[in-house]
Scaffold this motif. Structure first.
Motif, mmCIF file in Angstrom:
data_model
loop_
_atom_site.group_PDB
_atom_site.id
_atom_site.type_symbol
_atom_site.label_atom_id
_atom_site.label_comp_id
_atom_site.label_asym_id
_atom_site.label_seq_id
_atom_site.Cartn_x
_atom_site.Cartn_y
_atom_site.Cartn_z
ATOM 1 N N VAL A 173 0.841 -1.196 0.000
ATOM 2 C CA VAL A 173 0.000 0.000 0.000
ATOM 3 C C VAL A 173 0.876 1.247 0.000
ATOM 4 O O VAL A 173 1.979 1.250 0.567
ATOM 5 N N SER A 174 0.402 2.310 -0.621
ATOM 6 C CA SER A 174 1.205 3.527 -0.764
ATOM 7 C C SER A 174 1.109 4.425 0.462
ATOM 8 O O SER A 174 0.117 4.434 1.183
ATOM 9 N N HIS A 175 2.167 5.203 0.659
ATOM 10 C CA HIS A 175 2.184 6.212 1.724
ATOM 11 C C HIS A 175 0.997 7.165 1.601
ATOM 12 O O HIS A 175 0.330 7.492 2.591
ATOM 13 N N ASP A 176 0.740 7.634 0.391
ATOM 14 C CA ASP A 176 -0.330 8.612 0.196
ATOM 15 C C ASP A 176 -1.691 8.043 0.575
ATOM 16 O O ASP A 176 -2.528 8.746 1.165
ATOM 17 N N LEU A 199 -5.345 -1.431 5.880
ATOM 18 C CA LEU A 199 -5.006 -0.548 4.769
ATOM 19 C C LEU A 199 -4.085 -1.291 3.805
ATOM 20 O O LEU A 199 -2.925 -1.563 4.117
ATOM 21 N N THR A 200 -4.622 -1.623 2.637
ATOM 22 C CA THR A 200 -3.873 -2.381 1.644
ATOM 23 C C THR A 200 -3.979 -1.714 0.284
ATOM 24 O O THR A 200 -4.821 -0.848 0.055
ATOM 25 N N GLY A 201 -3.128 -2.171 -0.624
ATOM 26 C CA GLY A 201 -3.254 -1.775 -2.004
ATOM 27 C C GLY A 201 -4.358 -2.574 -2.677
ATOM 28 O O GLY A 201 -5.062 -3.356 -2.032
ATOM 29 N N VAL A 264 -6.666 -8.616 0.295
ATOM 30 C CA VAL A 264 -6.928 -7.234 -0.121
ATOM 31 C C VAL A 264 -8.173 -6.727 0.591
ATOM 32 O O VAL A 264 -9.199 -7.389 0.619
ATOM 33 N N SER A 265 -8.068 -5.541 1.174
ATOM 34 C CA SER A 265 -9.180 -4.897 1.868
ATOM 35 C C SER A 265 -9.678 -3.707 1.049
ATOM 36 O O SER A 265 -8.907 -3.089 0.313
ATOM 37 N N SER A 278 -1.750 1.123 -7.163
ATOM 38 C CA SER A 278 -1.045 -0.149 -7.322
ATOM 39 C C SER A 278 0.455 0.105 -7.441
ATOM 40 O O SER A 278 0.905 1.231 -7.703
ATOM 41 N N LEU A 279 1.240 -0.952 -7.289
ATOM 42 C CA LEU A 279 2.684 -0.837 -7.467
ATOM 43 C C LEU A 279 3.008 -0.373 -8.880
ATOM 44 O O LEU A 279 3.864 0.494 -9.082
#
Length: 290
Positions: A173-176, A199-201, A264-265, A278-279
């Protein structure tokens, strides 16, 4: 003369504003015109934000923390820097918050936090959560998965990601996205009392998948080598890190192998109204910049 709440400062306190997560959260709140109190170790390093008061304290100094937290109703608590006594610092700070009269703590925890978690530091997060539950304060837990910004850093100079993760997957998951989710909670904390958010991507990826995405987006020759646990400890011995730190590094991978970071949530999207990054999207954005 008794000080009023106005004298004490804003009743929303944010920790970690000199770091990446607290900094993103504090900056977003300031842009929205929200008054906040920034709790920092060194006031000279605090960001200069509108409607922000600055107070100095550390997690391990209970007296200073109580003074800094006086008059605070809602506290955003970023986990302390990784160190051997981090859990004790967390417990001390939670006790200071309760003693200062804080009503609600929003704590940044870790995906799958549990007393038997494979990732050693996830056990500390679970213990902090339990202490918060027993404190009498209201709580909200934000359980982050691995940070997708960290994936690039795992690639060695030879283009290989090494670790004993097998085919296990992590929903990076991203910082933002984490920061936006935190701000959504802090803007209406009462609506999130007693809630735990994962909190996931948008997808769960193996390290081989991650290497493939990096390779496809950047053109770099990147691959994944599935180390044995013994190889993992041996390859990290050269850093001279203490045992607890090496255990944390290696158990990040073994936790993935055990399936403890899979899943994934939709919590990020439900909190923010936006699909998480996403990555691939992160890398495309990063490498398209001039």
């Amino acid at each position: 003369m008794e000080r009023t709440r106005e004298d004490l400062g804003p009743d929303l306190a944010v920790t970690g504003s000199t770091g990446w997560l607290g900094g993103l959260v504090a900056g977003d709140l300031a842009n929205r015109g929200v008054a906040q109190r920034l709790l920092v170790r060194d006031a000279s390093r605090a960001p200069g934000l509108q409607r922000a008061a600055v107070r100095e304290c550390t997690y391990g100094d209970r007296a200073a923390a109580e003074r800094a937290l006086a008059g605070v109703r809602t506290l955003f608590m970023v986990s302390a820097a990784e160190q051997e006594d981090r859990l004790q610092e967390h417990l001390t700070f939670v006790d200071a918050a309760a003693a200062a009269g804080v009503a609600h703590v929003v704590y940044v925890s870790f995906f799958g936090a549990a007393p038997s978690a494979t990732f050693t530091l996830a056990r500390d997060h679970w213990a902090t959560e339990e202490h918060l539950k027993a404190s009498g304060m209201a709580w909200t837990f934000l359980r982050d998965n691995l940070y997708l910004e960290f994936v690039d850093a795992l690639v060695g100079q030879d283009g290989v990601i090494r670790g004993p993760a097998g085919d296990g997957r992590a929903a990076v998951v991203s910082h933002d996205d984490i920061a936006r989710a935190a701000v959504a909670v802090l803007r209406d904390p009462a609506a999130h009392v007693g809630r735990t958010y994962d909190l996931t991507g948008p997808e769960a990826l193996s390290f081989a998948d991650m290497a493939a995405v990096i390779r496809e987006v950047t053109g770099r020759d990147v691959s994944f080598h599935d180390e044995t646990v013994e190889e993992a400890y041996a390859s990290r011995a050269a850093y001279g890190a203490p045992d607890w730190q090496v255990d944390a590094w290696v158990s990040t991978y073994t936790a993935v192998r055990a399936g403890e970071l899979d899943g994934v949530s939709d919590d990020v999207e439900r909190l923010t109204g936006r699909r998480p990054m996403s990555l691939r999207e992160h890398l495309q954005s990063k490498h398209s910049q001039p």
